[in-house]
Design a protein around this motif. Structure first.
Motif, short mmCIF file in Angstrom:
data_model
loop_
_atom_site.label_atom_id
_atom_site.label_comp_id
_atom_site.label_asym_id
_atom_site.label_seq_id
_atom_site.Cartn_x
_atom_site.Cartn_y
_atom_site.Cartn_z
N GLY A 172 37.58 28.02 45.51
CA GLY A 172 36.38 28.80 45.25
C GLY A 172 36.61 30.30 45.31
N LEU A 173 37.72 30.76 45.95
CA LEU A 173 38.01 32.18 45.96
C LEU A 173 38.18 32.73 44.55
CD1 LEU A 173 40.51 32.59 48.94
CD2 LEU A 173 38.14 33.36 48.82
N VAL A 174 38.79 31.91 43.67
CA VAL A 174 38.97 32.34 42.28
C VAL A 174 37.61 32.48 41.60
CG1 VAL A 174 40.08 31.80 40.09
CG2 VAL A 174 41.21 31.19 42.23
N GLY A 175 36.69 31.53 41.90
CA GLY A 175 35.36 31.62 41.32
C GLY A 175 34.59 32.83 41.82
N VAL A 176 34.74 33.14 43.12
CA VAL A 176 34.08 34.33 43.66
C VAL A 176 34.61 35.58 42.97
CG1 VAL A 176 33.76 35.73 45.73
CG2 VAL A 176 33.59 33.25 45.87
N ARG A 177 35.92 35.63 42.79
CA ARG A 177 36.51 36.80 42.12
C ARG A 177 36.00 36.93 40.69
NH1 ARG A 177 37.47 39.95 39.15
NH2 ARG A 177 39.30 41.27 38.83
N PHE B 219 45.00 34.20 39.94
CA PHE B 219 45.08 34.53 41.36
C PHE B 219 45.34 36.03 41.47
CE2 PHE B 219 46.84 30.06 42.53
CZ PHE B 219 45.64 29.50 42.14
N THR B 220 44.29 36.80 41.53
CA THR B 220 44.45 38.25 41.65
C THR B 220 44.67 38.62 43.11
OG1 THR B 220 42.09 38.63 41.92
CG2 THR B 220 42.94 38.55 39.67
N ARG B 221 44.77 39.91 43.35
CA ARG B 221 44.99 40.39 44.70
C ARG B 221 43.85 39.97 45.63
NH1 ARG B 221 48.59 44.17 46.58
NH2 ARG B 221 49.23 44.58 44.44
N PHE B 222 42.65 39.82 45.11
CA PHE B 222 41.51 39.39 45.91
C PHE B 222 41.80 38.03 46.55
CE2 PHE B 222 37.59 36.95 46.30
CZ PHE B 222 36.76 37.82 46.97
N THR B 223 42.28 37.08 45.75
CA THR B 223 42.58 35.74 46.25
C THR B 223 43.79 35.76 47.18
OG1 THR B 223 41.72 34.83 44.19
CG2 THR B 223 43.04 33.37 45.56
#
Length: 937
Positions: A888-893, A494-498
């Motif tokens: 899916g946010l993790v997959g997008v990242r 879970f990076t800052r993007f997520t």
């Protein structure tokens, strides 16, 4: 990245020399200050803060006197003689020739390192013991040096105090600090253990050649009235010589003071063993000097102190420090502490043990040692403010989501269940959780799932609460499996993007709901457009038996008179102007009532609470009021905003919607008890079918809970007691089982309220040095504030007579403030602003120095698209797949690794554990600060 040993060097720089938490206590004794373990491991003690004073010899060739003309702590303050005050702190500016002349004077002058003098008289004798001076000149010089200097001391509540202007020799008995020195307010702004450095400079006609001396005392000693603050002196510098053109000795004196205020030079000067080391430190300073062209700026202008001092990690390193680093490396000293480690290094809480429930056991052991301090650390007035703020936010949230849940479930659950569930689940979580700063609450995604689950039960004619109980049982089972298998370590992905995508979504939900509630008020209480702005007409003509004489008639002078003078009549049932303002306008009769416009005044309270909370929160960094007053106003900003709104509402006597709390302790659904039966009217096999929606709900809970936990436990918050990802998820699993059995709402971490809770518990240093801005120290980590909040939430059922006076528009304004504050704190919003700015008007962000603007915009647009997809999924019948979209946010990242280089992702986001860590520019990794300036994004 910091090198081994550099941490100690940086902690000795300026304000960082004395951690802000230690400004009012001895080093290492205050829980507010960072640990100095690294310094002790390096074998080098932490340097105290240095106060530098410049005393200048004035009056030649008439009466000579020493007068204080400048002082330095972090920045320079000049004495403005005409105004009789100290100037505002500013960044010192030096002329390059003054530094060159100073170097020549020091190279040829007297340098005493570790001087054993124990008094000012002994120091003067050693300084004047130079060969070029004859006995007669030596005596004159000693007598001159021993004259008492004049200080500009402004004592509290008095006029500036100037010491005697009669030059005289200080006797041995006068070495003790003077009364004016002890009463100097500056003394209380300096931390315990601070030391002084004194520079004496001036022109003497009886000297034929310059006389320079630099002294470092072996043991710091108070030199009587030499400095305006009675501090033990560590450094003493003397710069005297024959008259010269300009202000040569004054500028050289300023140069010495600026050198001693420089962290790196001071570090070297404290450890120099000979003249060569001292000159090497001065040369290193000259190598870093920035030259401004004389024709492109005004040398009389003053540069204001920066809001945030730049990091020292890219600056020069003295040779002594390199040696310390080598020794530290040989001993295996860790390069960084917990708050400064590399972005890729996983925290101890996220390392697999390879055993069932191994992570949970480690969390329990780690948090058990902090458990007593979790209550002791709460004994601070700031916690009282946090309790009031979060309590009102929590009960508002409970009422809001309780009402929405009642509508979504046709009364199967309601406001009372929301209050009881919040109190029970929150209290249990605060007592057992690994991160007690987390606030449990109903959230928008959970409400969407509850609505879908009830619709499913109604469509298939199921008994809702028993079916919901089995869903809760399966969710608790799945969560326990996740805890047993240490699935929480996956939050490393879970990076800052997520995090920013989820945080932005929840913040927008808060803003949308707050504004939506206010719009609903305008439908319930339509704004009266015709006629008066603040009043509308309720036309009620006299009934049978009534006549016009029964009506009170008041003729205002004009419409402005109504708005300005009749506020006291708002409580009156009748305010009849002489003509009706209704559309179609019948003649104003005695039955026409004039009443306040509820929607208008509700909007006024809504905006007042929002703007007041926002303004008071930022008053801490303003120029108004003393620092203590600013701190109190900032800490109690939300509470004061609520009190102001309530006071305004009470003063005007408005019939605005008020906070309604259940008065009876019984379930909302008639005929049901507090325990839910496992089956009810449902066939037994529905208990197995419940596993399918439970699987989706488990994904939603895991993502919602752990994303919030990652946000709250980021390194920039400087938490000392560590996280508890496995323990928190275990507590949520147990509470899911408990709330399902009692028919209470389900609870997970509330991102916005939890961030508001942490923001209300920020620890900041007191702005001690003139010109210094408070530095962030961390969060006041404890369990008591959350525990008291949830206990008060449960007791609120019995506080209805008091809480009924709180207007709902005021609480909606606080909701809006919480959403805006959380949204504005993420880097994502700064990059959204860049989309709307022309390139020439964009701020000088570090991000833009290393990543092309087009790539920054591309990354931001992708985040906006993901945020839009989440919002659409939440607001449409497709909400059932909302948990999968969060995942899916993790997959997008992960897919962004094919679009952006590791170097770009390091600046735009952060690297995932498996990503290539080699980047083109070593040592230029960005630092994401909790409250850093825009220029450090």
């Amino acid at each position: 990245m910091k090198l081994p040993g550099q941490e100690e060097f940086e902690t000795s720089s300026g304000r960082e020399s004395v951690p802000a938490g230690e400004l009012n206590s001895s080093p290492g004794s205050s829980p507010d200050g960072p640990s100095d373990t690294d310094s002790r491991e390096l074998g080098v003690s932490k340097d105290p803060l240095l106060f530098i004073q410049l005393n200048e010899l004035l009056g030649w060739p008439q009466a000579l006197e020493w007068r204080e003309t400048g002082r330095w702590v972090l920045f320079e303050e000049k004495l403005e003689v005409g105004a009789g005050r100290w100037s505002a702190p500013h960044v010192p500016i030096l002329a390059l020739p003054s530094l060159q002349k100073l170097r020549s004077l020091l190279a040829e002058g007297l340098v005493l390192l570790d001087c054993p003098a124990q008094s000012f008289l002994e120091l003067v004798e050693q300084v004047t013991r130079v060969e070029p001076l004859s006995p007669e000149l030596r005596g004159q010089l000693q007598a001159l040096l021993l004259q008492k200097p004049q200080h500009h001391i402004r004592t509290t509540g008095t006029r500036p105090c100037w010491e005697s202007t009669h030059p005289r020799k200080v006797s041995y008995d006068e070495e003790a600090p003077l009364k004016e020195q002890r009463q100097n307010p500056l003394r209380w702004k300096l931390p315990p253990g601070a030391e002084a450095g004194t520079v004496l400079a001036g022109e003497l006609g009886f000297l034929t050649q310059p006389l320079g001396a630099f002294v470092r005392l072996r043991d710091p000693v108070v030199l009587g009235p030499l400095t305006e603050v009675p501090l033990p002196s560590r450094f003493f510098c003397l710069l005297l010589g024959p008259p010269m053109q300009g202000r040569g000795y004054h500028e050289m004196g300023r140069a010495v003071a600026v050198l001693l205020s420089d962290p790196q030079f001071q570090w070297s000067a404290r450890r120099a063993s000979n003249l060569h080391d001292l000159l090497a430190a001065l040369d290193a300073f000259l190598e870093e000097v920035t030259v401004l062209p004389p024709g492109r700026w005004d040398p009389t202008s003053r540069i204001s102190p920066p809001k945030c001092l730049p990091s020292q990690k890219h600056k020069r390193l003295p040779s002594q420090l390199r040696e310390v680093q080598g020794l530290a490396a040989q001993r295996g000293t860790p390069a960084e502490d917990r708050h400064r480690r590399e972005p890729h290094a996983p925290s101890p809480e996220l390392q697999r043990t390879g055993r069932l429930f191994g992570g949970l056991v480690q969390d329990v052991r780690r948090k058990a040692s902090w458990y007593p301090s979790d209550f002791v650390d709460a004994l601070h007035p700031q916690c009282f403010s946090a309790v009031l703020y979060i309590y009102l936010a929590t009960i508002t949230n409970a009422i809001t989501f309780g009402g929405l849940l009642g509508d979504a479930t046709d009364g199967a659950q309601g406001v009372l269940e929301s209050f009881l569930g919040t109190a029970v689940a929150g209290t249990a979580f605060c007592l057992m959780a690994g991160q007690p700063l987390t606030i449990l609450s109903s959230t928008g995604p959970m409400l969407v799932f509850e609505r879908l689950l009830f619709s499913f039960s109604r469509d298939y004619r199921l008994d809702y609460l028993p079916f919901r109980l089995w869903v809760g049982i399966w969710v608790a089972t799945f969560c326990l499996v996740l805890v047993a298998t240490e699935a929480s370590v996956l939050v490393r992905y879970f990076t800052r993007f997520t995090e920013e995508g989820f945080c932005a979504l929840i913040s927008l939900i808060f803003i949308y709901d707050a504004v939506g509630k206010m719009l609903n008020l305008t439908h319930a209480y339509p704004i009266q457009r015709p006629g008066s702005l603040a009043y509308g007409c309720l036309c009620q003509y006299p009934g049978p038996g009534e006549n016009e004489s029964q009506w009170t008639r008041t003729r205002p002078k004009d419409k402005d008179d109504i708005l300005s003078t009749d506020l006291g009549l708002i409580n009156a049932s009748l305010l009849p102007p002489l003509e009706c303002t209704q559309q179609g306008g019948h003649p104003r009769g005695p039955g026409c009532h004039s009443v306040p416009d509820i929607a208008f005044f509700s909007l006024l309270l809504f905006l007042t609470s929002f703007l007041c909370a926002t303004a008071l929160k930022h008053v801490k960094t303003s120029r108004f009021f003393p620092s203590m007053v600013r701190k109190v106003l900032s800490d109690f900003s939300s509470v004061l905003a609520i009190l102001l709104g309530c006071g305004l509402d009470a003063f005007l006597g408005l019939a605005t919607p008020k906070l309604m709390v259940p008065r009876e302790f019984k379930p909302t659904l008639p005929g049901r008890g507090w325990l839910v039966l496992p089956f009810g009217a449902n066939p037994w096999w529905w208990s197995v079918v419940a596993a399918l929606p439970a699987l989706l709900l488990s994904i939603l809970i895991f993502m919602d809970q752990q994303i919030t936990a990652v946000i709250l436990n980021r390194m920039e918050y400087r938490l000392r007691k560590g996280a508890g990802f496995h323990l928190d998820l275990f507590c949520v699993a147990v509470l899911m089982l408990l709330t399902s059995t009692l028919g209470l709402p389900w609870y997970v971490s509330a991102t916005v309220i939890s961030l508001a809770h942490m923001d209300s518990l920020r620890r900041e240093s007191r702005a001690c040095a003139p010109g210094e801005t408070p530095s962030f120290l961390g969060i006041r980590e404890q369990r008591l504030t959350g525990l008291v909040v949830f206990i008060l939430t449960g007791v609120s059922i019995f506080l209805a007579p008091v809480l009924k006076f709180i207007p709902m528009p005021v609480l909606y304004g606080i909701f809006l403030y919480m959403g805006v504050a959380a949204l504005s704190s993420i880097q994502f919003m700064k990059r959204v602003y860049l989309l709307l700015m022309p390139a020439k008007h964009q701020p000088d962000l570090l991000l833009l120095r290393h990543v092309p603007l087009s790539r920054v915009h591309l990354f931001t647009v992708i985040q906006l698209a993901c945020l839009g997809a989440l919002w659409i999924a939440k607001s449409t019948p497709a909400a059932i797949i909302f948990p999968l979209m969060l995942l899916g946010l993790v997959g997008v990242r992960k897919a962004l690794e094919w679009v952006f280089s590791p170097h770009e992702l390091l600046w735009l986001d952060e690297l995932m554990p498996q990503e290539d860590r080699s980047i083109p520019e070593k040592g230029l990794e960005p630092e994401h600060s909790f409250r850093g300036s825009d220029n450090e994004m």
